[in-house]
Design a protein around this motif. Structure first.
Motif, PDB file in Angstrom:
ATOM      1  N   SER A  71      32.218 -17.177   2.544  1.00 26.74           N
ATOM      2  CA  SER A  71      31.808 -16.771   3.887  1.00 26.74           C
ATOM      3  C   SER A  71      30.495 -16.020   3.798  1.00 26.74           C
ATOM      4  CB  SER A  71      32.877 -15.885   4.554  1.00 26.74           C
ATOM      5  OG  SER A  71      33.097 -14.712   3.788  1.00 26.74           O
ATOM      6  N   LEU A  72      29.751 -16.035   4.899  1.00 29.49           N
ATOM      7  CA  LEU A  72      28.522 -15.251   5.027  1.00 29.49           C
ATOM      8  C   LEU A  72      28.759 -14.151   6.044  1.00 29.49           C
ATOM      9  CD1 LEU A  72      25.813 -18.075   5.184  1.00 29.49           C
ATOM     10  CD2 LEU A  72      26.330 -16.567   3.268  1.00 29.49           C
ATOM     11  N   HIS A  73      28.103 -13.015   5.830  1.00 29.13           N
ATOM     12  CA  HIS A  73      28.298 -11.875   6.734  1.00 29.13           C
ATOM     13  C   HIS A  73      26.968 -11.301   7.180  1.00 29.13           C
ATOM     14  CE1 HIS A  73      32.620 -11.879   6.379  1.00 29.13           C
ATOM     15  NE2 HIS A  73      32.403 -12.262   5.128  1.00 29.13           N
ATOM     16  N   VAL A  74      26.912 -10.987   8.477  1.00 32.72           N
ATOM     17  CA  VAL A  74      25.695 -10.509   9.123  1.00 32.72           C
ATOM     18  C   VAL A  74      25.918  -9.075   9.589  1.00 32.72           C
ATOM     19  CG1 VAL A  74      25.192 -12.877   9.859  1.00 32.72           C
ATOM     20  CG2 VAL A  74      26.367 -11.322  11.433  1.00 32.72           C
ATOM     21  N   PRO A  75      24.853  -8.360   9.950  1.00 36.33           N
ATOM     22  CA  PRO A  75      25.020  -6.967  10.393  1.00 36.33           C
ATOM     23  C   PRO A  75      26.061  -6.813  11.502  1.00 36.33           C
ATOM     24  CG  PRO A  75      22.718  -7.394   9.967  1.00 36.33           C
ATOM     25  CD  PRO A  75      23.423  -8.713   9.816  1.00 36.33           C
ATOM     26  N   GLY A  76      26.851  -5.751  11.369  1.00 32.15           N
ATOM     27  CA  GLY A  76      27.957  -5.497  12.291  1.00 32.15           C
ATOM     28  C   GLY A  76      29.294  -5.954  11.758  1.00 32.15           C
ATOM     29  N   ASP A  77      29.280  -6.831  10.739  1.00 26.50           N
ATOM     30  CA  ASP A  77      30.528  -7.324  10.151  1.00 26.50           C
ATOM     31  C   ASP A  77      31.146  -6.279   9.220  1.00 26.50           C
ATOM     32  OD1 ASP A  77      30.079  -9.704  11.427  1.00 26.50           O
ATOM     33  OD2 ASP A  77      29.826 -10.899   9.609  1.00 26.50           O
ATOM     34  N   ILE A  78      32.470  -6.361   9.098  1.00 25.06           N
ATOM     35  CA  ILE A  78      33.219  -5.570   8.114  1.00 25.06           C
ATOM     36  C   ILE A  78      33.933  -6.584   7.217  1.00 25.06           C
ATOM     37  CG2 ILE A  78      34.853  -3.684   7.750  1.00 25.06           C
ATOM     38  CD1 ILE A  78      34.571  -2.958  10.673  1.00 25.06           C
ATOM     39  N   HIS A 136      37.443 -22.758  10.218  1.00 27.65           N
ATOM     40  CA  HIS A 136      36.358 -23.644  10.649  1.00 27.65           C
ATOM     41  C   HIS A 136      35.585 -24.163   9.435  1.00 27.65           C
ATOM     42  CE1 HIS A 136      33.665 -25.126  13.815  1.00 27.65           C
ATOM     43  NE2 HIS A 136      32.669 -24.846  12.990  1.00 27.65           N
ATOM     44  N   TRP A 137      35.292 -23.280   8.498  1.00 24.99           N
ATOM     45  CA  TRP A 137      34.561 -23.690   7.297  1.00 24.99           C
ATOM     46  C   TRP A 137      35.372 -24.696   6.479  1.00 24.99           C
ATOM     47  CZ3 TRP A 137      30.749 -20.380   4.161  1.00 24.99           C
ATOM     48  CH2 TRP A 137      29.819 -19.765   5.012  1.00 24.99           C
ATOM     49  N   ALA A 151      24.012 -28.229   9.596  1.00 21.85           N
ATOM     50  CA  ALA A 151      23.644 -27.937  10.980  1.00 21.85           C
ATOM     51  C   ALA A 151      24.632 -26.951  11.601  1.00 21.85           C
ATOM     52  CB  ALA A 151      23.595 -29.231  11.792  1.00 21.85           C
ATOM     53  N   GLN A 152      25.918 -27.137  11.341  1.00 23.22           N
ATOM     54  CA  GLN A 152      26.931 -26.216  11.872  1.00 23.22           C
ATOM     55  C   GLN A 152      26.724 -24.801  11.334  1.00 23.22           C
ATOM     56  OE1 GLN A 152      30.436 -26.442  13.299  1.00 23.22           O
ATOM     57  NE2 GLN A 152      30.158 -28.458  14.215  1.00 23.22           N
ATOM     58  N   LEU A 153      26.359 -24.700  10.058  1.00 23.31           N
ATOM     59  CA  LEU A 153      26.144 -23.374   9.469  1.00 23.31           C
ATOM     60  C   LEU A 153      25.030 -22.628  10.200  1.00 23.31           C
ATOM     61  CD1 LEU A 153      26.686 -21.277   7.223  1.00 23.31           C
ATOM     62  CD2 LEU A 153      25.006 -22.493   5.820  1.00 23.31           C
ATOM     63  N   PHE A 154      23.911 -23.292  10.451  1.00 28.38           N
ATOM     64  CA  PHE A 154      22.803 -22.625  11.138  1.00 28.38           C
ATOM     65  C   PHE A 154      23.150 -22.314  12.594  1.00 28.38           C
ATOM     66  CE2 PHE A 154      20.248 -24.330   7.580  1.00 28.38           C
ATOM     67  CZ  PHE A 154      19.589 -23.165   7.223  1.00 28.38           C
ATOM     68  N   CYS A 155      23.901 -23.200  13.236  1.00 28.78           N
ATOM     69  CA  CYS A 155      24.342 -22.923  14.611  1.00 28.78           C
ATOM     70  C   CYS A 155      25.228 -21.680  14.657  1.00 28.78           C
ATOM     71  CB  CYS A 155      25.098 -24.120  15.175  1.00 28.78           C
ATOM     72  SG  CYS A 155      24.093 -25.576  15.527  1.00 28.78           S
ATOM     73  N   GLU A 156      26.162 -21.588  13.716  1.00 33.53           N
ATOM     74  CA  GLU A 156      27.065 -20.439  13.678  1.00 33.53           C
ATOM     75  C   GLU A 156      26.303 -19.139  13.450  1.00 33.53           C
ATOM     76  OE1 GLU A 156      29.900 -18.703  10.337  1.00 33.53           O
ATOM     77  OE2 GLU A 156      30.835 -20.468  11.285  1.00 33.53           O
ATOM     78  N   LEU A 157      25.394 -19.142  12.472  1.00 31.09           N
ATOM     79  CA  LEU A 157      24.635 -17.930  12.175  1.00 31.09           C
ATOM     80  C   LEU A 157      23.811 -17.489  13.377  1.00 31.09           C
ATOM     81  CD1 LEU A 157      23.454 -18.610   8.520  1.00 31.09           C
ATOM     82  CD2 LEU A 157      25.120 -16.901   9.275  1.00 31.09           C
ATOM     83  N   ALA A 158      23.245 -18.442  14.114  1.00 35.66           N
ATOM     84  CA  ALA A 158      22.459 -18.088  15.289  1.00 35.66           C
ATOM     85  C   ALA A 158      23.310 -17.337  16.315  1.00 35.66           C
ATOM     86  CB  ALA A 158      21.847 -19.343  15.920  1.00 35.66           C
ATOM     87  N   VAL A 159      24.533 -17.822  16.549  1.00 36.26           N
ATOM     88  CA  VAL A 159      25.420 -17.150  17.511  1.00 36.26           C
ATOM     89  C   VAL A 159      25.795 -15.753  17.017  1.00 36.26           C
ATOM     90  CG1 VAL A 159      27.692 -17.215  18.609  1.00 36.26           C
ATOM     91  CG2 VAL A 159      26.343 -19.312  18.418  1.00 36.26           C
ATOM     92  N   ARG A 160      26.178 -15.646  15.758  1.00 38.27           N
ATOM     93  CA  ARG A 160      26.625 -14.355  15.229  1.00 38.27           C
ATOM     94  C   ARG A 160      25.487 -13.331  15.206  1.00 38.27           C
ATOM     95  NH1 ARG A 160      29.501 -15.908   9.754  1.00 38.27           N
ATOM     96  NH2 ARG A 160      29.866 -13.654   9.662  1.00 38.27           N
ATOM     97  N   ALA A 184      27.794 -22.757  -0.067  1.00 37.96           N
ATOM     98  CA  ALA A 184      28.575 -22.521   1.148  1.00 37.96           C
ATOM     99  C   ALA A 184      29.082 -23.820   1.766  1.00 37.96           C
ATOM    100  CB  ALA A 184      27.735 -21.751   2.169  1.00 37.96           C
ATOM    101  N   CYS A 185      28.304 -24.896   1.603  1.00 38.37           N
ATOM    102  CA  CYS A 185      28.639 -26.160   2.260  1.00 38.37           C
ATOM    103  C   CYS A 185      29.228 -27.201   1.316  1.00 38.37           C
ATOM    104  CB  CYS A 185      27.390 -26.737   2.931  1.00 38.37           C
ATOM    105  SG  CYS A 185      26.752 -25.740   4.296  1.00 38.37           S
ATOM    106  N   GLY A 186      29.453 -26.827   0.051  1.00 39.94           N
ATOM    107  CA  GLY A 186      30.049 -27.766  -0.901  1.00 39.94           C
ATOM    108  C   GLY A 186      29.131 -28.911  -1.267  1.00 39.94           C
ATOM    109  N   LEU A 187      27.822 -28.630  -1.416  1.00 36.60           N
ATOM    110  CA  LEU A 187      26.832 -29.663  -1.704  1.00 36.60           C
ATOM    111  C   LEU A 187      26.039 -29.296  -2.949  1.00 36.60           C
ATOM    112  CD1 LEU A 187      25.402 -30.004   1.914  1.00 36.60           C
ATOM    113  CD2 LEU A 187      27.075 -31.533   0.842  1.00 36.60           C
ATOM    114  N   SER A 188      25.522 -30.300  -3.633  1.00 34.65           N
ATOM    115  CA  SER A 188      24.589 -30.037  -4.722  1.00 34.65           C
ATOM    116  C   SER A 188      23.273 -29.542  -4.136  1.00 34.65           C
ATOM    117  CB  SER A 188      24.349 -31.311  -5.534  1.00 34.65           C
ATOM    118  OG  SER A 188      23.599 -32.247  -4.768  1.00 34.65           O
TER     119      SER A 188
END
Length: 238
Positions: A71-78, A136-137, A151-160, A184-188
């Motif tokens: 998971s990724l965490h942005v400011p405000g997260d615990i 979701h991940w 694309a979903q990862l960047f969309c999610e981060l934008a909202v958070r 994070a996305c299971g890709l090489s």
């Protein structure tokens, strides 16, 4: 610490004035972290919770010879709120780029809950949203192709980041690497690079240094088939 935490909780739950007062009085110790510095490692015992003030954190699990970002965490997260009840870490918690956190003793959180019981429900909601993001991940890893995952990862981060006032005209600070996105996305890394190039060619992503811009966020969300309901924006914050 209080500003980002309160912005986050306001965005998903809404807060009464008495709750704001108690949160503003929450004691904490500020700690600065370097890039890739561990806050907690798998097997560590935890006696505080971490509130991210600035920067990014990620949870990581080493499985065999592979490092998987959970998971990724942005400011405000615990990100380690679960340690109130599960004090032994089963994964690593790591800073990405330079970040600043506030550490809050478990005892202070429990005292706050005794003083303002309604906040128990607010913080419990945070753990449920965290679990929804995990689901979701996992679903994305099992069901989506590379383009949709990234694309979903960047969309999610934008909202958070928008929740806490850190999205500026579609742009946000982003100290992660292509290898991090792949983890994070299971890709090489090679597949990740190709996927990012595809988004760039479509005019949906600009990434220069440590700054990402989403020039057409609506089109990116449409491409990703992104629905932010799992992030649970409160109607009071809309």
């Amino acid at each position: 610490m209080h500003q980002r935490l309160i912005a986050r909780l306001q965005a998903v739950s809404g807060l009464a004035q008495e709750e704001l007062a108690v949160l503003n009085a929450l004691p904490h110790t500020v700690r600065k972290l370097d890039d890739r510095e561990s806050i907690l490692k798998e097997g560590d015992g935890a006696f505080t919770c971490v509130v991210l003030i600035s920067g990014f954190l990620y949870r990581r699990k080493i499985v065999g010879d592979r490092s998987q970002i959970l998971s990724l965490h942005v400011p405000g997260d615990i990100p380690d709120l679960m340690t109130l009840y599960l004090p032994t870490m089963d994964h690593d918690l790591i800073s990405v780029g330079q970040s600043i956190v506030g550490t809050v003793p478990h005892a202070a959180l429990r005292a706050m809950f005794d003083k303002q019981p309604s906040l128990v429900h607010t913080f419990w909601r945070e753990t449920l949203i965290d679990a929804a993001i995990f689901r979701h991940w996992v679903g994305n890893l099992g069901a989506l192709d590379a383009l949709h995952r990234v694309a979903q990862l960047f969309c999610e981060l934008a909202v958070r980041l928008e929740f806490v006032g850190l999205l500026n005209r579609g742009s946000f600070a982003f100290p992660l690497t292509q290898a991090d996105i792949g983890s994070a996305c299971g890709l090489s890394t090679v597949h990740t690079n190709r996927t990012l190039q595809a988004l760039r060619r479509r005019g949906l992503l600009e990434w220069r240094g440590e700054m990402v811009t989403l020039p057409n966020r609506g089109e990116l969300e449409a491409l990703a088939d992104f629905n932010a309901d799992y992030l649970q924006r409160s109607s009071k914050s809309a």
